[in-house]
Enzyme design. Structure first.
Site, PDB file in Angstrom:
ATOM      1  N   GLY A 104      10.364  11.372  -2.576  1.00 59.10           N
ATOM      2  CA  GLY A 104       9.539  12.574  -2.551  1.00 59.10           C
ATOM      3  C   GLY A 104       8.403  12.363  -3.513  1.00 59.10           C
ATOM      4  O   GLY A 104       8.404  11.407  -4.280  1.00 59.10           O
ATOM      5  N   ASP A 145       4.868  16.566  -6.167  1.00 60.86           N
ATOM      6  CA  ASP A 145       4.730  17.925  -5.641  1.00 60.86           C
ATOM      7  C   ASP A 145       6.049  18.487  -5.114  1.00 60.86           C
ATOM      8  O   ASP A 145       6.237  19.690  -5.049  1.00 60.86           O
ATOM      9  CB  ASP A 145       3.700  17.958  -4.496  1.00 60.86           C
ATOM     10  CG  ASP A 145       2.318  17.608  -5.026  1.00 60.86           C
ATOM     11  OD1 ASP A 145       2.127  17.710  -6.250  1.00 60.86           O
ATOM     12  OD2 ASP A 145       1.459  17.243  -4.216  1.00 60.86           O
ATOM     13  N   SER A 188      10.371  14.687 -10.100  1.00 60.62           N
ATOM     14  CA  SER A 188      10.569  14.447 -11.532  1.00 60.62           C
ATOM     15  C   SER A 188      11.372  15.574 -12.158  1.00 60.62           C
ATOM     16  O   SER A 188      12.227  15.350 -13.015  1.00 60.62           O
ATOM     17  CB  SER A 188       9.224  14.310 -12.243  1.00 60.62           C
ATOM     18  OG  SER A 188       8.532  13.208 -11.729  1.00 60.62           O
ATOM     19  N   SER A 201      -9.189 -28.470   7.820  1.00 60.11           N
ATOM     20  CA  SER A 201      -7.916 -28.075   7.185  1.00 60.11           C
ATOM     21  C   SER A 201      -8.143 -27.550   5.759  1.00 60.11           C
ATOM     22  O   SER A 201      -7.780 -28.204   4.789  1.00 60.11           O
ATOM     23  CB  SER A 201      -6.902 -29.212   7.198  1.00 60.11           C
ATOM     24  OG  SER A 201      -7.472 -30.419   6.769  1.00 60.11           O
TER      25      SER A 201
END
Lengths: 299, 642
Positions: free
Chosen positions: B35, B38, B42, B550
């Site tokens: 998540g 918002d 936390s 190359s």
């Protein structure tokens, strides 16, 4: 079938890390600070490679200012493990008489940070085990278990590798080195419980006893030898103290306590808690200090 | 403030030894929270730490001060401050895939993988989810299911997490409305079904207020389930599943303290092992029986999935790091061609055909990836066509390895799927971990193409031609003189009765590789094919000369690794760009400068000069004839040719 306990799972994980690191490096070494985390790390190394002795030496970056009891255990622990003990002292710091009383943060810079770089370069170690844990500090929460260092031992935070499952990318160019932290996922409580469960020998300073002390800047400091500069007329006071972390004795704060046994220490820790590193003078600067120290090569 | 029962102060104070002994029986759970800030992620983690009393007094005091000064929650404690700090680090440009947090209750220790929910979400979430046993998917009750909910759920499911918690957060802001909650849960069920998530546990919570986190909330009387903490403490983490399967034991280290002891150290990926068990070592297929399970605490009667132990056998059979010890009756498979799901994690895009180091379990092999079959848009879960994979892309690709790999399908957890099906890819030049992958299944193709054990082998071919076969690989900028010098060298060798063949743009680009363009990816594939053709020709006994720009070291190294040592001779035509551009034989530089040619080497596409070629030729001081002579001299003087 019985489930693995959390301590067993942590042990198995650390052993897996120790073996991977040893198998994929050419010249590994274990940094050994004689503290409780080092004691657990050494114990896990013995388990990981049993019946062989751990296939690397121990390295103590000495500052000459450690507690006397730490020096005693250092020799014994290496001998018991059947491992070579390397002790490095920064010769420049020896010559200049660098000490924690007169030189402040220069003391840590020269003895520890510079001393560590010198020791690693001298022996050409390409991998060094350290006992740091992610729970010690907010900024360590994101640390990798395998941390890469440039040729100059610099830590480039922008260039660290993602770690998935238990797969570690150990490839490096010549001159680069890796720091490996097998205790990353252990907490302070896990460490104490494991020491208790496994009966691991630790420095007696972790247990309370009457010891000669003075107060400096609000911190109780132990007078461990006669190099300690006392104020005129000052007499050390006998206090019942123990230590939560061990470093250079003049920089390490003691806590007043009567906990004389391991269970009593754990009991105290659980009942009256302040976070662990509070007792160490080195951390009292700005919170960015740790980040800066790491970029300079200190753990 | 919520009461909680997670600190048995009484027992600690009364009888700490008894308390310690109960704690020695704790189990562990690793979980990831999905998540954005918002959604209150936390705050939720901070709340879990707080409710389990993992916050120390000094931290709490600091937190109260900080909350008043800079928090977003008025006079209440802002739990988010406990775990934030990532924002500032991000500003400094520090890469944070995952931050780990720890807390514990009486029953379990928890390790929380907290991933910042910003742009690098895929790389970070996959890293955090790789060893998680449970995922908490956070939804803001006011917003319902969002694009990011789908993205998080898809990734969690992709990484094989079986325990999903749908935490409908911020219930306090919708007045604990049951209808809102029910609607979100039923919407999610429809979506979960569509991506193959069979089960999930939904709960109405508020991280901020503490509802249904550590104690049952009075605000949600209509909710009959348990609290989040209770769920985390009791949910089955699948240990039984890993123990139920056959033994898989990837060998990490051979333990040889003296001539009398030879053990194999590793961590059991699945199953249970006991002395006497019949085992088979893969990929060799050799069998023996287990003699003992050795640990420092004494030999064990048995050991199960997750345990780090050392095994000894009753017979002396070959076994080394990278081998997998399996139950003899039900061993793993070994294959060299797979379908895999890849998550690209590097700034540089995937180059189909380039050789990467693949690390899987304790095995390291070289692997090349083909063009993706498709990539998945993690927002819409749609399959899209793709030529390559960019940072944070997820795609399904075929992958081939230079050696057989002992593996299990990633999703087959009972057979050690995560340990023997999860892998990383490493760039050989930068040593960066560029991708994480999951093996889906082996492609049967390679099983059916058994290597034909030919009787007329490469030595026989070479002996008949009386020469030492090799590849003379000319590399340098366009117009440096590769073809001209290679042609001179071939003429000289031909006169010396050597059997040669020259591969250059003319005979390759128009046929074998006419489907390829000049993008970085196509250039890699171009060189891969030329390398394979050269290898066949060398086996036929020829001296092969190749003249290709190359430009990438990685591909030249790939061809070098295809061939036995000393059969790849890198010849660097060291012509500076100004000189080559001045010559501009084909007028290509002019076109490239005018923007008519894209991806032109030296102009808008890099040339990585060889650092250690066998031969260097300077065309500013040597004629093509002189340069060719130098090659011939190298071949014969140093007895590279006899």
């Amino acid at each position: 079938m019985k489930k693995h306990t959390h301590l067993k799972q942590l042990e198995y994980e650390s052993i897996q890390i120790l073996r991977e690191a040893a198998a994929e490096s050419e010249n590994p070494v274990m940094l050994y600070s004689v503290g409780k985390d080092s004691a657990v790390m050494l114990h896990l190394a013995k388990k990981a490679f049993f019946p062989s002795p751990p296939p690397f030496p121990l390295l103590h970056v000495d500052t000459t200012w450690k507690f006397q009891e730490m020096y005693k255990l250092r020799e014994k622990a290496a001998k018991d493990a059947g491992m070579e003990l390397l002790v490095h002292k920064n010769q420049e710091a020896v010559d200049k008489g660098i000490n924690p009383f007169d030189h402040g943060s220069l003391h840590t810079d020269m003895w520890k940070t510079e001393g560590l770089k010198q020791a690693l370069d001298k022996h050409g170690f390409d991998l060094a085990f350290g006992g740091a844990r992610r729970d010690e500090e907010k900024s360590r929460a994101k640390e990798r278990i395998f941390s890469f260092r440039s040729k100059n031992h610099g830590w480039d935070p922008k260039n660290q590798r993602p770690e998935l499952w238990s797969l570690y990318n150990t490839r490096k160019n010549k001159g680069e080195s890796i720091r490996v932290f097998p205790l990353s996922n252990w907490t302070e409580l896990d460490i104490w419980q494991y020491i208790y469960m496994e009966n691991i020998e630790i420095v007696p300073l972790y247990l309370s006893e009457m010891r000669p002390t003075v107060e400096r800047d609000g911190m109780i400091v132990m007078v461990d030898d006669d190099r300690f500069p006392l104020e005129p007329g000052e007499v050390p006071v006998q206090r019942s103290i123990r230590f939560r972390t061990l470093g250079c004795y003049p920089l390490t704060g003691a806590v007043e306590s009567t906990a004389k046994t391991l269970p009593e220490v754990i009991q105290e820790m659980l009942l009256t808690t302040t976070s662990e590193r509070q007792g160490r003078a080195i951390d009292k600067d700005a919170s960015a200090t740790m980040e800066k120290k790491k970029q300079e090569g200190y753990f | 403030m919520t009461d909680n029962a997670y600190r048995p102060d009484a027992l600690i104070a009364e009888n700490v030894e008894e308390y310690l002994n109960t704690h020695l029986e704790k189990t562990m759970l690793r979980f990831i929270t999905c998540g954005s800030v918002d959604d209150g992620k936390s705050t939720l983690i901070g709340r879990l730490l707080y409710d389990s009393k993992m916050i120390f007094e000094d931290q709490l005091a600091a937190l109260e001060d900080e909350s008043k000064a800079g928090g977003t929650q008025g006079q209440d404690i802002d739990f988010a401050l406990l775990v934030d700090g990532l924002a500032a680090e991000r500003e400094q440009g520090i890469t944070i895939d995952v931050a780990y947090r720890f807390f514990a209750t009486e029953k379990r220790k928890f390790i929380v993988a907290d991933t910042p929910g910003h742009e690098q979400y895929t790389r970070n979430m996959v890293t955090g989810a790789s060893d998680s046993q449970l995922a908490v998917i956070l939804i803001d009750a006011r917003k319902g299911i969002l694009t990011q909910t789908r993205r998080h759920s898809y990734l969690v499911n992709l990484l094989g997490i079986k325990n999903i918690v749908l935490a409908v957060n911020k219930m306090d802001l919708v007045d604990y409305d049951q209808a809102t909650y029910d609607q979100i849960v039923s919407d999610y069920r429809v979506f979960a079904d569509s991506i193959g998530i069979a089960e999930f546990t939904a709960m109405p919570i508020s991280g901020f207020k503490g509802d249904n986190i550590a104690s049952v909330s009075e605000n949600t009387p209509w909710y009959n389930g348990i609290t989040l903490m209770n769920h985390l403490e009791t949910v089955d983490v699948g240990e039984d599943v890993r123990q139920s399967g056959p033994l898989r034991f990837p060998v990490q280290w051979v333990n040889r303290p003296n001539l009398d002891f030879r053990g194999f150290s590793g961590q059991i990926a699945s199953g249970v092992v006991k002395p006497g068990d019949e085992i088979r070592v893969l990929p060799s297929g050799k069998t023996s029986t287990i003699k003992s399970i050795v640990t420092m605490d004494g030999d064990l009667e048995q050991a199960s999935a997750g345990a780090s132990v050392t095994l000894t056998f009753n017979d002396e059979i070959d076994c080394s790091r990278g081998d997998v010890i399996c139950a003899a009756a039900d061993p793993a498979e070994a294959a060299d061609s797979f379908e895999a799901t890849l998550v690209w994690m590097d700034e540089h895009e995937m180059l189909p055909g380039r050789s990467y180091v693949m690390k899987i379990g304790t095995q390291s092999v070289n692997a090349t990836v083909q063009h993706p079959k498709y990539r998945v848009d993690v927002n819409s879960i749609e399959q899209l066509a793709a030529k390559t994979l960019q940072l944070n892309d997820i795609g399904v690709c075929s992958l081939t390895t230079d050696k057989r790999v002992v593996f299990e399908s990633y999703n087959d957890i009972a057979r050690g799927g995560h340990e023997l099906g999860g892998f990383i890819l490493i760039d050989k030049m930068t040593n960066a971990t560029v991708a994480a992958g999951m093996l889906n299944f082996a492609l049967r193709r390679s099983d059916n193409v058994h290597w034909q054990a030919t009787e007329v082998d490469r030595t026989a071919h070479a002996n008949l031609k009386n020469q030492k076969p090799m590849v003379l690989w000319f590399t340098g900028l366009s117009g440096s003189g590769k073809s001209t010098i290679a042609n001179e060298v071939e003429k000289k060798l031909h006169l010396m009765n050597r059997h040669t063949f020259l591969l250059d743009g003319d005979n390759v680009r128009h046929g074998l590789n006419k489907d390829l363009g000049f993008t970085e990816a196509d250039r890699v594939e171009n060189i891969r094919r030329i390398g394979e053709v050269s290898k066949l020709m060398v086996e036929a006994g020829l001296i092969v000369l190749t003249a290709f720009i190359s430009p990438f070291r990685g591909e030249r190294r790939m061809v070098r690794e295809m061939l036995p040592e000393a059969e790849f001779v890198e010849i660097y035509i060291e012509t500076p760009l100004e000189v080559a551009e001045k010559r501009d034989v084909k007028g290509l530089y002019k076109k490239a400068r005018a923007g008519e040619l894209k991806n032109f080497t030296g102009i808008d596409s890099p040339y990585e000069a060889p650092t250690n070629p066998e031969i260097r030729l300077d065309t500013t001081t040597q004629t093509p004839e002189e340069a060719a002579q130098k090659v011939i001299a190298w071949l014969f003087d140093s007895s590279n040719q006899s």
